[in-house]
Design an enzyme around this catalytic site. Structure first.
Site, mmCIF file in Angstrom:
data_model
loop_
_atom_site.group_PDB
_atom_site.id
_atom_site.type_symbol
_atom_site.label_atom_id
_atom_site.label_comp_id
_atom_site.label_asym_id
_atom_site.label_seq_id
_atom_site.Cartn_x
_atom_site.Cartn_y
_atom_site.Cartn_z
ATOM 1 N N HIS A 102 0.828 -1.211 0.000
ATOM 2 C CA HIS A 102 0.000 0.000 0.000
ATOM 3 C C HIS A 102 0.860 1.258 0.000
ATOM 4 O O HIS A 102 1.929 1.319 0.607
ATOM 5 C CB HIS A 102 -1.041 -0.006 1.122
ATOM 6 C CG HIS A 102 -0.525 0.098 2.526
ATOM 7 N ND1 HIS A 102 -0.312 1.304 3.153
ATOM 8 C CD2 HIS A 102 -0.232 -0.858 3.446
ATOM 9 C CE1 HIS A 102 0.098 1.083 4.397
ATOM 10 N NE2 HIS A 102 0.162 -0.206 4.602
ATOM 11 N N GLU A 108 -5.249 1.742 2.367
ATOM 12 C CA GLU A 108 -5.150 0.556 3.228
ATOM 13 C C GLU A 108 -5.425 0.922 4.675
ATOM 14 O O GLU A 108 -6.100 0.206 5.402
ATOM 15 C CB GLU A 108 -3.754 -0.082 3.103
ATOM 16 C CG GLU A 108 -3.630 -1.459 3.780
ATOM 17 C CD GLU A 108 -3.231 -1.430 5.254
ATOM 18 O OE1 GLU A 108 -3.326 -2.484 5.900
ATOM 19 O OE2 GLU A 108 -2.828 -0.372 5.769
ATOM 20 N N GLU A 109 -4.885 2.073 5.092
ATOM 21 C CA GLU A 109 -4.974 2.458 6.509
ATOM 22 C C GLU A 109 -6.402 2.807 6.916
ATOM 23 O O GLU A 109 -6.702 2.930 8.097
ATOM 24 C CB GLU A 109 -4.045 3.655 6.792
ATOM 25 C CG GLU A 109 -2.563 3.385 6.528
ATOM 26 C CD GLU A 109 -1.924 2.436 7.542
ATOM 27 O OE1 GLU A 109 -2.632 1.962 8.452
ATOM 28 O OE2 GLU A 109 -0.722 2.164 7.399
ATOM 29 N N ASP A 152 5.876 2.202 6.949
ATOM 30 C CA ASP A 152 4.613 1.507 6.737
ATOM 31 C C ASP A 152 3.836 2.266 5.660
ATOM 32 O O ASP A 152 3.245 3.301 5.945
ATOM 33 C CB ASP A 152 3.838 1.461 8.059
ATOM 34 C CG ASP A 152 2.445 0.861 7.932
ATOM 35 O OD1 ASP A 152 2.094 0.355 6.859
ATOM 36 O OD2 ASP A 152 1.709 0.918 8.935
ATOM 37 N N ASP A 180 3.538 -6.120 3.431
ATOM 38 C CA ASP A 180 3.234 -5.062 4.394
ATOM 39 C C ASP A 180 4.276 -5.120 5.505
ATOM 40 O O ASP A 180 5.216 -5.912 5.433
ATOM 41 C CB ASP A 180 1.803 -5.232 4.938
ATOM 42 C CG ASP A 180 1.182 -3.894 5.362
ATOM 43 O OD1 ASP A 180 1.943 -2.965 5.722
ATOM 44 O OD2 ASP A 180 -0.058 -3.774 5.339
ATOM 45 N N HIS A 209 3.251 3.318 13.144
ATOM 46 C CA HIS A 209 2.331 4.463 13.193
ATOM 47 C C HIS A 209 2.869 5.625 14.022
ATOM 48 O O HIS A 209 2.106 6.358 14.664
ATOM 49 C CB HIS A 209 0.931 4.044 13.670
ATOM 50 C CG HIS A 209 0.199 3.243 12.627
ATOM 51 N ND1 HIS A 209 -1.137 2.973 12.693
ATOM 52 C CD2 HIS A 209 0.633 2.665 11.478
ATOM 53 C CE1 HIS A 209 -1.496 2.257 11.633
ATOM 54 N NE2 HIS A 209 -0.426 2.053 10.879
#
Lengths: 344, 338
Positions: free
Chosen positions: A65, A207-208, A175, A230, A314
């Site tokens: 992603h 995606e998130e 990420d 991922d 994150h």
């Protein structure tokens, strides 16, 4: 670092681009530019980068992603501070006094407010302010702020691309730019030798925020098999190395009821045959990745998951080991080589 | 002064390790004044004016910044630390630091939010749970670059933004240092003494000895002070406001300021049309706490540049407050010394 220079350069360039969920255009453009070296590229209706390499053999979809977590402006208050909501799974514990960029009519620097100690009550002790209780200081009056910023504008967390010891780096949006870098590196390693396999590469949007990019992109591709790349959790203090992966110990091969068991086993066998470092990631159901969407798109698709272990997911200091990206790329390349029959 | 503040704030100098800041300032003032460095590391400066002074006036700013000292290294290469100065734990996780003589990059790690229970989503890690990650895989690898006892400090980009704002680490109190440097570089009317002090953040240690040595009659502490003029904070809790000029204190947790000096500052501001404001809360403390108690007592005032997010990697000031503070402090110093 020189051993992983290709991966490092890819990742650094990818991490420098902005691509908060639903606003991926800048990152998509950078990634599309890199992918064009290998195949024809277009942007899907939902903003994913789609590359296609024709062949009359098996159709393999490679996914990572392109979007990243961030914030979204909800209002401008009377003093010119911006109120926000999270866009994707942002973490309230890392907000105070962090540097951000507001992507308005032009990019604007800002700082997330941090409450001085004299305003803290006993109840606040040891607690971070929630997303409703922080705001963004852009140093402008409301009148001037409104000329540049409006509700709906995305906000990213600023970050340098820091080289740490060994082969480790820290940056925001590792990420999943690490996954994008792994796929691009795999294509580089293959040197065009994809035999009769048909390859679709998807750098998917959103995606998130639930996987809309992957769901629709996989429907359009209708591939026979898919490998999603991922990031996943690496051990650190208070994160057990028995339960979670270790940084620098190789790509993580996923096992889950929703992942195709034969594909997982093939990946493991290929890793062993080619002396590629790997570790296992076992999940009881949902993978929390695009695999969950790709598997059930259209008529369904056999799906495998390769994960790159990272720390501090994150946050603006996501930390990975470049060697794990390289090992992931090698395994993707080995899989395609075998399935396309070029090693026969 | 803006370029000077940007350069000064980038220099590392946690409390007790101010030598690089001291070297930088010495370079700036050595052609203008007599100076010496005292046993604690204070830079004590005498600046000859156009005329000798009738009253001995000392201007103080502190060189040190808040930061960390590495206390231990775990077997898998993570660094434990102690805080130096008052740092809110809320501004640590997810931030970058530089560590040790070799200035290696590090980050404050945190358990990913995905692995945290819902009810603990806003619970901050305790100081004991926080660690610095420099990417080392083992204690031995880490020891090649970092020793227990080494300093660590915030790594933070210096950015000008918005309508005349500056964001950087360590603006507390490098903004004050810049004001003093400029006062030294511009020949004052009367002789003045200056102290660039060490260890303010860990208990006003430097100011105590420097004031003893200088033995002034009057003193002005030049500081930054917390400004809470942010979204959602009511008027009476804002302390001071960016853009309204230097904040003059009547009282804080360490000092009751001299009323005569407090009134004089506002008179001068009115006469010369210099913006300034009253610090509207009895909170915080600064070197004035040590200065006013020196020897038989020193009449002391504090003038502070308002600063948002103090003691974080993202201190924010408004540049015109530095200029108006400079004008006010220069005029007040001249008035006291004549």
């Amino acid at each position: 670092m020189s051993e992983y220079q290709n991966v490092s350069l890819l990742l650094k360039a990818l991490c420098a681009a902005n691509g908060t969920s639903g606003d991926e255009a800048e990152a998509a453009e950078i990634a599309a530019g890199m992918l064009k070296k290998y195949m024809d590229v277009e942007i899907s209706p939902l903003g994913s980068v789609i590359g296609r390499l024709d062949g009359n053999g098996i159709h393999i979809l490679l996914d990572a992603h392109i979007d990243q977590i961030g914030l979204v402006v909800t209002a401008i208050d009377e003093t010119g501070f911006l109120k926000v909501a999270k866009c994707g799974g942002s973490d309230a514990r890392v907000l105070a006094a962090s540097d951000v960029t507001v992507h308005g009519k032009k990019d604007v620097f800002g700082v997330v407010t941090s409450t001085p100690p004299h305003l803290a009550s006993k109840d606040d002790e040891g607690k971070a302010k929630g997303f409703d209780d922080v705001s963004i200081d852009i140093g402008l009056s409301r009148e001037n702020a409104e000329k540049i910023v409006e509700p709906g504008d995305r906000i990213t967390f600023n970050s340098s691309f820091d080289e740490l010891l060994g082969n480790r780096v820290a940056s925001a949006c590792i990420d999943d730019r690490a996954g994008v870098a792994a796929i691009l590196r795999a294509l580089e390693l293959l040197e065009g030798k994809t035999g009769n396999a048909k390859i679709t590469v998807m750098f998917s949007s959103q995606e998130e925020t639930g996987g809309s990019g992957a769901l629709t992109g996989a429907f359009s591709a209708q591939a026979d098999e898919a490998i999603a790349v991922d990031v996943s959790f690496a051990s650190a203090p208070n994160i057990s190395s028995e339960k979670y992966a270790s940084l620098g110990m190789g790509t993580m091969i996923g096992y889950s009821p929703s992942l195709d068991f034969e594909m997982s086993k093939s990946l493991k066998r290929l890793a062993e045959e080619n002396e590629i470092q790997y570790q296992n990631e076992v999940m009881g159901g949902r993978t929390g990745t695009n695999c969950d969407e790709i598997q059930i798109s259209g008529r369904g698709c056999k799906t495998a998951l390769l994960s790159i272990p990272i720390r501090n997911m994150h946050t603006a200091v996501e930390l990975c080991d470049l060697s794990d990206i390289e090992e992931t790329a090698k395994l993707i390349a080995a899989y395609i080589t075998e399935r396309s029959g070029t090693n026969a | 002064m803006l370029e000077l503040i940007k350069e000064l704030s980038a220099v590392p100098g946690i409390s007790g390790r101010e030598n690089k800041v001291c070297e930088f300032i010495t370079e700036q003032i050595k052609d203008y004044a007599e100076y010496r460095i005292d046993p604690l590391g204070n830079l004590i400066v005498f600046r000859k004016g156009k005329k000798p002074s009738n009253h001995k006036v000392m201007i103080d700013a502190h060189m040190d910044e808040v930061g960390f000292i590495i206390s231990d290294i775990t077997s898998d290469g993570f660094l434990h630390f102690v805080k130096v100065g008052g740092i809110n734990t809320a501004v640590l996780a997810g931030r970058r630091v530089k560590v040790g003589e070799k200035e290696v990059n590090g980050v404050f790690g945190i358990k990913p939010i995905h692995l945290v229970d819902r009810e603990n989503e806003t619970k901050l890690p305790s100081d004991d749970d926080l660690y610095i990650d420099i990417g080392a895989s083992s204690r031995d690898e880490a020891l090649k670059y970092v020793q227990p006892g080494d300093s660590a400090w915030f790594s933070s980009e210096t950015v000008e933004f918005g309508d005349g704002f500056l964001k950087a680490k360590a603006l507390d109190d490098r903004a004050g240092c810049a004001i003093l440097i400029k006062m030294i570089q511009n020949e004052p009317e009367y002789d003045l003494w200056f102290s660039f002090s060490v260890q303010e953040e860990t208990g006003l240690k430097g100011a105590k000895t420097a004031t003893f040595t200088i033995d002034p009659e009057y003193a002005i502490a030049v500081e930054t002070t917390t400004a809470a003029d942010i979204s959602g904070v009511k008027d009476d809790k804002r302390v001071c406001i960016l853009g309204n000029g230097g904040a003059v204190s009547f009282m804080d947790r360490s000092t009751i300021y001299n009323k005569e000096l407090f009134d004089r500052a506002f008179e001068i501001a009115r006469e010369k049309n210099i913006p300034c404001q009253t610090k509207m809360m009895v909170a915080g403390g600064n070197n004035a706490g040590a200065i006013h108690q020196s020897r038989g007592g020193v009449k002391t005032l504090a003038v502070s540049v308002p600063c948002r997010y103090l003691h974080s990697p993202a201190c924010v000031i408004k540049y015109k407050d530095v200029e108006s503070s400079y004008e006010l402090i220069s005029a007040l110093a001249e008035d006291l010394a004549k």
